[in-house]
Design a protein around this motif. Structure first.
Motif, mmCIF file in Angstrom:
data_model
loop_
_atom_site.group_PDB
_atom_site.id
_atom_site.type_symbol
_atom_site.label_atom_id
_atom_site.label_comp_id
_atom_site.label_asym_id
_atom_site.label_seq_id
_atom_site.Cartn_x
_atom_site.Cartn_y
_atom_site.Cartn_z
ATOM 1 N N LEU A 73 0.825 -1.203 0.000
ATOM 2 C CA LEU A 73 0.000 0.000 0.000
ATOM 3 C C LEU A 73 0.865 1.262 0.000
ATOM 4 O O LEU A 73 0.542 2.242 -0.668
ATOM 5 C CB LEU A 73 -0.939 -0.013 1.202
ATOM 6 N N SER A 74 1.974 1.247 0.722
ATOM 7 C CA SER A 74 2.879 2.386 0.753
ATOM 8 C C SER A 74 3.483 2.663 -0.616
ATOM 9 O O SER A 74 3.743 3.813 -0.981
ATOM 10 C CB SER A 74 4.017 2.150 1.762
ATOM 11 N N ALA A 75 3.711 1.586 -1.376
ATOM 12 C CA ALA A 75 4.300 1.726 -2.708
ATOM 13 C C ALA A 75 3.295 2.253 -3.729
ATOM 14 O O ALA A 75 3.683 2.632 -4.837
ATOM 15 C CB ALA A 75 4.861 0.388 -3.178
ATOM 16 N N GLY A 76 2.026 2.274 -3.356
ATOM 17 C CA GLY A 76 0.997 2.780 -4.268
ATOM 18 C C GLY A 76 -0.028 1.755 -4.680
ATOM 19 O O GLY A 76 -0.906 2.047 -5.501
ATOM 20 N N GLY A 77 0.044 0.538 -4.141
ATOM 21 C CA GLY A 77 -0.951 -0.481 -4.450
ATOM 22 C C GLY A 77 -2.271 -0.195 -3.765
ATOM 23 O O GLY A 77 -2.347 0.603 -2.824
ATOM 24 N N ASP A 78 -3.330 -0.847 -4.229
ATOM 25 C CA ASP A 78 -4.683 -0.596 -3.717
ATOM 26 C C ASP A 78 -5.357 -1.809 -3.091
ATOM 27 O O ASP A 78 -6.107 -1.674 -2.130
ATOM 28 C CB ASP A 78 -5.592 -0.109 -4.859
ATOM 29 N N LEU A 79 -5.133 -2.985 -3.650
ATOM 30 C CA LEU A 79 -5.896 -4.165 -3.255
ATOM 31 C C LEU A 79 -4.948 -5.325 -2.983
ATOM 32 O O LEU A 79 -4.272 -5.813 -3.887
ATOM 33 C CB LEU A 79 -6.889 -4.529 -4.360
ATOM 34 N N VAL A 80 -4.894 -5.740 -1.726
ATOM 35 C CA VAL A 80 -3.992 -6.803 -1.281
ATOM 36 C C VAL A 80 -4.671 -8.154 -1.477
ATOM 37 O O VAL A 80 -5.693 -8.436 -0.854
ATOM 38 C CB VAL A 80 -3.619 -6.635 0.208
ATOM 39 N N LEU A 81 -4.100 -8.981 -2.329
ATOM 40 C CA LEU A 81 -4.614 -10.333 -2.540
ATOM 41 C C LEU A 81 -3.835 -11.322 -1.683
ATOM 42 O O LEU A 81 -2.612 -11.373 -1.741
ATOM 43 C CB LEU A 81 -4.485 -10.726 -4.009
ATOM 44 N N THR A 82 -4.550 -12.083 -0.877
ATOM 45 C CA THR A 82 -3.933 -13.168 -0.128
ATOM 46 C C THR A 82 -4.788 -14.417 -0.262
ATOM 47 O O THR A 82 -5.979 -14.388 0.060
ATOM 48 C CB THR A 82 -3.711 -12.838 1.360
ATOM 49 N N VAL A 83 -4.189 -15.486 -0.747
ATOM 50 C CA VAL A 83 -4.945 -16.733 -0.858
ATOM 51 C C VAL A 83 -5.035 -17.434 0.492
ATOM 52 O O VAL A 83 -5.724 -18.445 0.613
ATOM 53 C CB VAL A 83 -4.320 -17.691 -1.904
ATOM 54 N N GLU A 84 -4.369 -16.878 1.500
ATOM 55 C CA GLU A 84 -4.461 -17.390 2.866
ATOM 56 C C GLU A 84 -5.178 -16.349 3.729
ATOM 57 O O GLU A 84 -4.555 -15.421 4.254
ATOM 58 C CB GLU A 84 -3.062 -17.679 3.428
ATOM 59 N N PRO A 85 -6.503 -16.483 3.871
ATOM 60 C CA PRO A 85 -7.273 -15.491 4.631
ATOM 61 C C PRO A 85 -6.861 -15.376 6.089
ATOM 62 O O PRO A 85 -7.094 -14.338 6.721
ATOM 63 C CB PRO A 85 -8.716 -16.000 4.509
ATOM 64 N N ASN A 86 -6.243 -16.412 6.651
ATOM 65 C CA ASN A 86 -5.845 -16.356 8.055
ATOM 66 C C ASN A 86 -4.781 -15.299 8.327
ATOM 67 O O ASN A 86 -4.510 -14.986 9.494
ATOM 68 C CB ASN A 86 -5.346 -17.727 8.519
ATOM 69 N N LEU A 87 -4.170 -14.749 7.273
ATOM 70 C CA LEU A 87 -3.189 -13.675 7.455
ATOM 71 C C LEU A 87 -3.849 -12.301 7.531
ATOM 72 O O LEU A 87 -3.194 -11.313 7.873
ATOM 73 C CB LEU A 87 -2.182 -13.684 6.300
ATOM 74 N N ILE A 88 -5.131 -12.229 7.219
ATOM 75 C CA ILE A 88 -5.811 -10.932 7.144
ATOM 76 C C ILE A 88 -5.824 -10.178 8.481
ATOM 77 O O ILE A 88 -5.606 -8.961 8.496
ATOM 78 C CB ILE A 88 -7.223 -11.105 6.562
#
Length: 404
Positions: free
Chosen positions: A348-363
């Motif tokens: 997000l700091s680099a300018g991204g908008d949407l974090v994709l994680t296939v492991e929801p337990n990291l959310i």
């Protein structure tokens, strides 16, 4: 995973049909009331509030959201349609996750998939009495990378085969495939692949070439076919995603399964980057960022954590104004040495908008880290507000947000 996981990994949890008992459990779980991590931020207390003073639909929705709901819009977690995990669905609901990725392969067909998606959508967050629908995505490229199949879904040929067609034919076929996704409740396709794999590298390119995921071996072939795929998707009302910026065609290793994947070839002026510029000019609403490192662009940072790649190259030079989504920041080996919270904050700091994680337990760890950084950095909070607005604007375009 959304970009270049091998078929072996993608097939994890594969079952021939959507199990009714699992579906019932999953749909019941999403009704759990979300836990608020923080209260709604007062209107006008940050630079972001002033910037978005115009009363757009996205702005009105944003202002009605709690901080937790806003942060949740920046995350996409996975659900396995062939075996939905009620605990993970409940966790995503609890943390207000605003987007879902259908991962693993399902042969259940459009109707069963729509039933699952409808259940998820029914329990999406609301703000000021208005439902903020979920972006529901999958990998429907074709060939060996087609997550959803079964009744109602076409068998899609590989991108390499698609690249041999006329662009008119591809646009028409892509419109059909997108219509099928739409009928299944999927509103975002993590395709097309705009990477250019040189013929000299071919199948030695583990993430793309090995699976015939490229439209061709030159930018002159890839760009018009990628644009045609985008146009067909838009025709049927499905958002499409150019990936994997600034290109995975010149690497050997697969960032899903390999650490320290470095591209020593691509520069900001490479012809392979022009395929993305063409797609952006054609109206691509979403671009996915690679997790490789590009030594001739930013040797110190993975692309997903690089403001040079995202802000300078993609935003300023290429001119992209839409949603920047990460490649998988959950299970990918490329990011394993970075803590989950730092992965989200760095992206997000680099300018991204949407974090994709296939492991929801990291959310939980990821959202906590983001909220903590927001309290400590005005500039980071401003970036988060911009990103939430981009996601909400994309949702409005997809028909998921209405302020009428």
């Amino acid at each position: 995973m959304a970009s270049h996981r091998s078929p072996t990994h993608r097939a994890a949890g594969k079952r021939p049909v959507l199990l009714a008992s699992s579906l019932a459990l999953a749909l019941a779980a999403v009704g759990v009331v979300g836990v608020e991590v923080s209260q709604a931020a007062p209107v006008g207390t940050s630079a972001g509030s002033a910037k978005f003073a115009a009363a757009t639909c996205a702005d009105r929705t944003f202002r009605a959201m709690t901080v937790s709901q806003r942060v949740g819009q920046l995350f996409m977690g996975s659900v396995t349609p062939s075996a939905p995990d009620s605990k993970r669905i409940q966790l995503m609901r609890q943390y207000h996750v605003g987007s879902v990725f259908l991962a693993g392969r399902s042969k259940a067909g459009t109707q069963a998939t729509k039933t699952l998606v409808d259940g998820l959508q029914a329990n999406a967050d609301s703000a000021a009495g208005r439902r903020v629908g979920l972006l529901v995505s999958t990998d429907q490229e074709g060939g060996r990378v087609q997550v959803l199949s079964g009744p109602g879904f076409s068998t899609i040929p590989s991108a390499l085969t698609q690249g041999s067609w006329t662009t008119d034919k591809l646009r028409g076929e892509a419109a059909v495939w997108a219509k099928e996704l739409k009928s299944a409740g999927v509103n975002l396709n993590l395709a097309p692949v705009a990477d250019v794999v040189p013929a000299s590298l071919g199948t030695a390119n583990a993430p793309i070439g090995r699976y015939d995921r490229e439209f061709g071996h030159t930018a002159a072939t890839v760009a018009p076919h990628s644009d045609a795929f985008l146009a067909g998707s838009a025709q049927s009302g499905v958002l499409a995603t150019l990936k994997h910026f600034p290109g995975l065609g010149s690497v050997v290793g697969n960032t899903d399964t390999t650490a320290n994947v470095v591209d020593t070839v691509t520069t900001s002026k490479s012809s392979s980057v022009t395929t993305f510029k063409s797609g952006v000019e054609a109206g691509a609403p979403v671009v996915m960022i690679s997790s490789a490192t590009y030594s001739r662009i930013d040797p110190k940072n993975r692309a997903a954590f690089s403001s040079t790649v995202i802000q300078t190259l993609l935003r300023k030079e290429v001119g992209f104004k839409g949603v920047v989504v990460s490649d998988d920041l959950g299970n990918a080996v490329a990011v394993k040495t970075v803590s989950p919270g730092d992965r989200a904050v760095k992206f997000l700091s680099a300018g991204g908008d949407l974090v994709l994680t296939v492991e929801p337990n990291l959310i939980p760890a990821m959202t906590t880290a983001v909220q903590t950084r927001m309290t400590r950095s005005e500039s980071f909070r401003w970036q988060v507000e911009q990103s939430v607005h981009r996601v909400l604007n994309a949702k409005q375009k997809a028909g998921l947000l209405s302020c009428g």
